[in-house]
Design an enzyme around this catalytic site. Structure first.
Site, mmCIF file in Angstrom:
data_model
loop_
_atom_site.group_PDB
_atom_site.id
_atom_site.type_symbol
_atom_site.label_atom_id
_atom_site.label_comp_id
_atom_site.label_asym_id
_atom_site.label_seq_id
_atom_site.Cartn_x
_atom_site.Cartn_y
_atom_site.Cartn_z
ATOM 1 N N THR A 1 0.870 -1.182 0.000
ATOM 2 C CA THR A 1 0.000 0.000 0.000
ATOM 3 C C THR A 1 0.904 1.227 0.000
ATOM 4 O O THR A 1 2.130 1.102 0.112
ATOM 5 C CB THR A 1 -0.881 0.042 1.269
ATOM 6 O OG1 THR A 1 -0.025 0.203 2.412
ATOM 7 C CG2 THR A 1 -1.701 -1.220 1.434
ATOM 8 N N ASP A 2 0.321 2.417 -0.108
ATOM 9 C CA ASP A 2 1.141 3.626 -0.109
ATOM 10 C C ASP A 2 1.937 3.760 1.189
ATOM 11 O O ASP A 2 3.052 4.259 1.194
ATOM 12 C CB ASP A 2 0.248 4.861 -0.301
ATOM 13 C CG ASP A 2 -0.279 4.934 -1.736
ATOM 14 O OD1 ASP A 2 0.271 4.195 -2.589
ATOM 15 O OD2 ASP A 2 -1.230 5.694 -1.982
ATOM 16 N N CYS A 3 1.342 3.308 2.300
ATOM 17 C CA CYS A 3 2.063 3.434 3.570
ATOM 18 C C CYS A 3 2.862 2.175 3.918
ATOM 19 O O CYS A 3 3.768 2.223 4.743
ATOM 20 C CB CYS A 3 1.113 3.815 4.691
ATOM 21 S SG CYS A 3 -0.428 2.916 4.672
ATOM 22 N N TYR A 4 2.528 1.047 3.307
ATOM 23 C CA TYR A 4 3.297 -0.187 3.525
ATOM 24 C C TYR A 4 3.661 -0.752 2.155
ATOM 25 O O TYR A 4 2.940 -1.569 1.596
ATOM 26 C CB TYR A 4 2.460 -1.217 4.300
ATOM 27 C CG TYR A 4 2.179 -0.851 5.731
ATOM 28 C CD1 TYR A 4 3.187 -0.940 6.694
ATOM 29 C CD2 TYR A 4 0.915 -0.420 6.121
ATOM 30 C CE1 TYR A 4 2.926 -0.608 8.012
ATOM 31 C CE2 TYR A 4 0.654 -0.071 7.442
ATOM 32 C CZ TYR A 4 1.666 -0.169 8.382
ATOM 33 O OH TYR A 4 1.422 0.161 9.682
#
Ligand code: SF4
Ligand code: SF4
Lengths: 134, 382
Positions: B128-131
């Site tokens: 994901t964008d954060c992970y």
């Protein structure tokens, strides 16, 4: 209990009647505890022999000359003592009552001398601490 | 005469507490009576060491760089839950590897971790964008991950049924290997040493009670699942499976000699844990209840070859069961225990030792366990 021996055979001698030879030629009283034949016709037989030790030795030599491998049964059941937690699941599975509880500590003891290598306890042990070594 | 938690803990801290196991108090009460025995003894220790299938561990692995939100997780090939936050998981003792013949499961992963062994972690995430990371491999040990604690939804069953098999073939059950035509029976309670049989209505055991859990300190977290108070009682204790406890404890303080990953042939994997609960001798009633012996605790025998609707066939005491054989319709049937009485004794002895040395004090429960609980059944759609 008699002497416990292991006889290994292969396709060359699988059809010989070992028990007949033992009783007629050497006057011994054999009792077959276990016989296993694999697809390639090799196999093992575990039996107890009653009779004079000298006759048992002679019989072993005689069978060896026919191509059988004959050995005395030692350490035929192995228990990993570090894994065994003395639950007692094996007790009622053993036909020869080879497992007993210690009266004081309730730890489970195994008497290898009375074990006839039937294998019943092996699948019953929940930590798989028991193994046949034949 | 009665005592308070504070008085007992003061004695423990001064290393002056008198501690007996639930086995030792049987003879003491027979000899001196409960009143006198309760004056002499401050704490009674109980113990059990058997299969506790509804067990598992919460683990937090810590973040890698770049980090991953794990949604599919394998520990030594055993799937762990991927529905918690990024690097949290729960691994259940009964979870097996994809190849069920492997004989290795969540219980073994937990045992290996507690034994200090390294466990192979493989995990995948969506990215994901954060992970941003999508997969990871690592070898982890208890020392290098953040938190690791057991949270077991149902442990320490108060009594349990006896199993036999009337069919003509061997059956493999969670109650062990049952030979055909009732050639053996199996049972699983620690009887006179079992925690909840010594405090049958949970008078001194509640939420927040500090306990011995697998060689470390733990707590009673909640009532266990399938908490049942509706069973018939004989001599003040229920016949058959009744109350249960949800237990929690830090894996980092545990001792693998009180943990066994189980591979129960024909059933699957599980875990055996040593659990011990200390009972404060607040008054003579605590002592009277804990003095119960195997002759006075009963369970009913059930036919495990029936898929459902098992009716009690016979009733035996734990003294009869532990003798190695019982009589049924004129014949003798050999018995096997599924939980370790030797282990139960060791747990009770070790907990006793901790308390005598002043290392383990008692915690007053913060809330009682339910007075009542009944089992509901799941109704399948036609
Ligand atoms: S069944 Fe296995 S663990 Fe249990 S007492 Fe026997 S050998 Fe030990
Ligand atoms: S192999 Fe058979 S005889 Fe030997 S200990 Fe196991 S159950 Fe008993």
């Amino acid at each position: 209990m008699g002497t416990k021996i292991k006889i290994e055979f292969d396709e060359m001698n699988v059809q010989e009647s070992v028990t007949y030879i033992l009783s007629t030629e050497y006057g011994l009283k054999p009792n077959v505890l276990k016989a296993e034949i694999k697809d390639d016709s090799s196999g093992i037989m575990i039996l107890t022999l009653e009779g004079d030790q000298s006759k048992i030795d002679e019989a072993a030599e005689g069978l060896r000359s026919k191509g059988f491998t004959v050995s005395s049964l030692e350490r035929h059941i192995l228990r990993d003592k570090a894994r065994c937690f003395s639950c007692g699941a094996c007790l009622s599975l053993c036909p020869t009552k080879s497992f007993t509880f210690d009266e004081k500590t309730w730890e489970v003891h195994l008497d290898i001398d009375t074990c006839i290598a039937c294998g019943s306890c092996v699948t019953g042990c929940p930590v798989k601490a028991l193994r046949l070594n034949l | 005469m009665s005592k308070t938690y504070e008085e007992i803990n003061d004695k423990i801290k001064a290393k002056k507490a008198v501690v007996c196991t639930a086995e030792e108090v049987i003879d003491l009460v027979r000899e001196k009576g409960a009143e006198k025995a309760s004056e002499e003894v401050d704490v009674i220790t109980t113990g059990t060491f058997g299969a506790m299938c509804s067990s598992g561990a919460f683990l937090n692995f810590g973040h890698a760089t770049p980090p991953i939100r794990m949604t599919n997780i394998l520990l030594n090939g055993v799937p762990a839950y991927g529905g918690l936050a990024a690097v949290d998981t729960y691994i259940g003792a009964a979870q097996m590897t994809e190849d069920p013949a492997g004989g290795y499961g969540g219980g073994h992963v937990i045992e290996d971790l507690i034994a200090g062994k390294r466990v192979h972690l493989r995990a995948w995430g969506p990215g994901t964008d954060c992970y941003v990371r999508k997969s990871i491999e690592a070898d982890i040990s208890l020392d290098d991950i953040n938190e690791a604690y057991l949270y077991n939804p149902r442990n320490s069953y108060q009594n349990y049924g006896i199993a036999t098999n009337t069919s003509s073939r061997t059956i493999y059950t969670y109650m062990g290997k049952l030979l055909p035509r009732m050639r053996n029976i199996t049972y699983s309670s620690a009887g006179q040493l079992s925690p909840l049989l010594n405090d049958p209505h949970c008078d001194v055991t509640g939420i927040g009670t500090k306990i011995f859990l697998a060689g470390g300190e733990g707590y009673v977290a909640w009532q266990g699942t399938q908490f049942n108070t509706a069973n018939e009682e004989v001599n003040g204790v229920p016949v058959g499976g009744s109350r249960t406890l949800a237990l929690i404890g830090d894996m980092k303080g545990m001792d693998s000699s009180y943990v066994r990953g189980l591979d129960i042939s024909g059933y699957g994997t599980s875990i055996a844990l040593g659990v011990g609960i200390p009972l404060p001798v607040l008054d003579a009633d605590v002592m009277r209840r804990a003095a119960i012996s195997d002759e006075e605790i009963f369970s009913d025998m059930l036919d495990y070859s029936l898929p459902s609707g098992r009716k009690p066939m016979a009733r035996y005491s734990y003294a009869q069961l532990r003798s190695g054989k019982v009589e049924y319709e004129g014949r003798s049937i050999r018995t096997s225990s599924m939980s370790s009485y030797a282990g139960a004794k060791k747990v009770a002895e070790e907990l006793k030792d901790w308390i005598e040395k002043g290392e383990f004090t008692l915690a007053r429960p913060s809330a009682p366990l339910p007075r009542e609980g009944r089992l509901k059944h799941l109704v399948a759609k036609e």
